[in-house]
Design an enzyme around this catalytic site. Sequence first.
Site, PDB file in Angstrom:
ATOM      1  N   SER A   1       0.446  -1.490   0.435  1.00  0.00           N
ATOM      2  CA  SER A   1      -0.436   0.225  -0.320  1.00  0.00           C
ATOM      3  C   SER A   1       0.789   0.968  -0.209  1.00  0.00           C
ATOM      4  CB  SER A   1      -0.457   0.192   0.982  1.00  0.00           C
ATOM      5  OG  SER A   1      -1.778   0.960   1.120  1.00  0.00           O
TER       6      SER A   1
ATOM      7  N   LYS B   1      -3.647   2.342  -2.243  1.00  0.00           N
ATOM      8  CA  LYS B   1      -3.225   3.237  -1.899  1.00  0.00           C
ATOM      9  C   LYS B   1      -4.953   3.878  -0.422  1.00  0.00           C
ATOM     10  CE  LYS B   1      -1.562   7.310  -0.181  1.00  0.00           C
ATOM     11  NZ  LYS B   1      -1.268   6.991   0.593  1.00  0.00           N
TER      12      LYS B   1
ATOM     13  N   VAL C   1       4.024  11.563   3.855  1.00  0.00           N
ATOM     14  CA  VAL C   1       2.700  11.681   2.507  1.00  0.00           C
ATOM     15  C   VAL C   1       1.374  12.303   3.703  1.00  0.00           C
ATOM     16  CG1 VAL C   1       0.948  10.898   0.487  1.00  0.00           C
ATOM     17  CG2 VAL C   1       3.352  10.379   0.960  1.00  0.00           C
TER      18      VAL C   1
ATOM     19  N   ASN D   1      -4.739  -0.525   8.879  1.00  0.00           N
ATOM     20  CA  ASN D   1      -3.586   0.228   9.326  1.00  0.00           C
ATOM     21  C   ASN D   1      -3.479   1.657  10.689  1.00  0.00           C
ATOM     22  OD1 ASN D   1      -0.820   1.576   8.960  1.00  0.00           O
ATOM     23  ND2 ASN D   1      -1.545   2.775   7.156  1.00  0.00           N
TER      24      ASN D   1
ATOM     25  N   CYS E   1       0.954   4.386  10.626  1.00  0.00           N
ATOM     26  CA  CYS E   1       1.673   5.151   9.879  1.00  0.00           C
ATOM     27  C   CYS E   1       1.581   6.247  11.356  1.00  0.00           C
ATOM     28  CB  CYS E   1      -0.549   6.080   9.021  1.00  0.00           C
ATOM     29  SG  CYS E   1       0.577   7.530   8.288  1.00  0.00           S
TER      30      CYS E   1
ATOM     31  N   LYS F   1      -2.092  -4.232  10.013  1.00  0.00           N
ATOM     32  CA  LYS F   1      -0.581  -3.578   9.393  1.00  0.00           C
ATOM     33  C   LYS F   1       0.188  -3.283  10.630  1.00  0.00           C
ATOM     34  CE  LYS F   1       1.953  -1.777   6.166  1.00  0.00           C
ATOM     35  NZ  LYS F   1       1.484  -0.952   4.762  1.00  0.00           N
TER      36      LYS F   1
ATOM     37  N   GLY G   1      12.837   0.273   1.747  1.00  0.00           N
ATOM     38  CA  GLY G   1      13.669   0.503   0.706  1.00  0.00           C
ATOM     39  C   GLY G   1      14.688  -0.646   1.726  1.00  0.00           C
TER      40      GLY G   1
ATOM     41  N   GLY H   1       9.488  -4.693   3.911  1.00  0.00           N
ATOM     42  CA  GLY H   1      10.110  -3.657   4.436  1.00  0.00           C
ATOM     43  C   GLY H   1      11.694  -4.488   3.569  1.00  0.00           C
TER      44      GLY H   1
ATOM     45  N   THR I   1       8.787   0.120  -2.281  1.00  0.00           N
ATOM     46  CA  THR I   1       9.688   1.261  -2.258  1.00  0.00           C
ATOM     47  C   THR I   1      10.521   0.878  -2.885  1.00  0.00           C
ATOM     48  OG1 THR I   1       9.747   2.073   0.063  1.00  0.00           O
ATOM     49  CG2 THR I   1      11.880   2.515  -1.582  1.00  0.00           C
TER      50      THR I   1
HETATM   51  C1  SIN Z   1       1.840   7.722   4.674  1.00  0.00           C
HETATM   52  O1  SIN Z   1       0.397   7.349   3.372  1.00  0.00           O
HETATM   53  O2  SIN Z   1       1.991   9.063   5.255  1.00  0.00           O
HETATM   54  C2  SIN Z   1       2.475   6.665   4.936  1.00  0.00           C
HETATM   55  C3  SIN Z   1       1.228   5.786   4.839  1.00  0.00           C
HETATM   56  C4  SIN Z   1       1.775   4.982   5.970  1.00  0.00           C
HETATM   57  O3  SIN Z   1       2.895   5.245   6.539  1.00  0.00           O
HETATM   58  O4  SIN Z   1       1.134   3.822   6.780  1.00  0.00           O
END
Ligand code: SIN
Length: 304
Positions: A21, A45, A71, A126, A129, A165, A217, A243, A266
């Site tokens: 995602s 996403k 993000v 999730n 984040c 997650k 990464g 990961g 990544t």
């Molecule tokens: C993000 O959109 O900031 C990343 C999402 C995440 O790390 O769970």
Amino acid sequence: MPDMKVNLAGMTMKNPIVVASGTFGFGREYNEFFDLGELGGICAKGLTLLPREGNPAPRIAETPMGILNSVGLQNPGVDAFIKEELPFLRQFDTKVIANISGNTPEEYGIMCDKLAAAGVDMIEVNISCPNVKAGGLAYGTRPDLAAEVTAMARKHAGSVPVMVKLSPNVTDITEIAKAVESAGADAVSLINTIRGMRIDVNTRRPVLKMNTGGMSGPAVLPVAVRMVWEVANAVKIPVLGMGGVAKGEDAAQLMLAGATAVAVGTSLFADPYAAIKVRDELAAIADRQGLASVRELTGGVKPW
Ligand code: SIN
């Protein structure tokens, strides 16, 4: 060639390779490069109940062997996903996993109701984040809150499997894994990004506008392998490992550590074919080792 099919919490995939995602959008751009039906699954996403613009730029920066992102969950909202993106993804012979983040347990419940009714194959919850103030890591670092969100998601997801997650930004990831398992999670995915920071020495400003971000990464692979190994030994539910996966050998390491399936993230930014290459290299490793099925790798590590 070995049988590449795997079963992740009741969801059968043609191969163990999923795209992570946040690294694949809703698949439209990558569809220009290859048939999305080649993938075992697509984690879309991350979605929130309402649309989000995300955090201010700069919000992506390179690191040695990886990136930092802040993000902030930019996305069109769960309703737009169901109306505009899910029908597109459904054209392909692959499993569709929706990833959700909420500000409250109730928001997770509402999104699960909507996504279960829309017919996604799995919901990835999730709780990890690192880039938002409400929800996010606040849920992923406390076993009681992680369990509360999981129970809410499980209650509202109907027959759709719920995968939680997990964050690596904790002292003991097995505590969180056990808490979400007890609360009804059908699977766990790990690791989300590791909190990090970079500073421009001339301006003395952090390179990200939010100061810190999440690191991903190839540099994080050994952390992911270690945590997948710990979690796989602590819970009975299956693990989706991720990961830093860039090669078939990386995916094989995560499976040997205990993952049932593996997400590529990544590395897609540098090579849009990365997930396909990982799948093929993984199949070649299993073949070289004389395995009838790639499933034989899962949990096969021989610790000293
Ligand atoms: C993000 O959109 O900031 C990343 C999402 C995440 O790390 O769970």
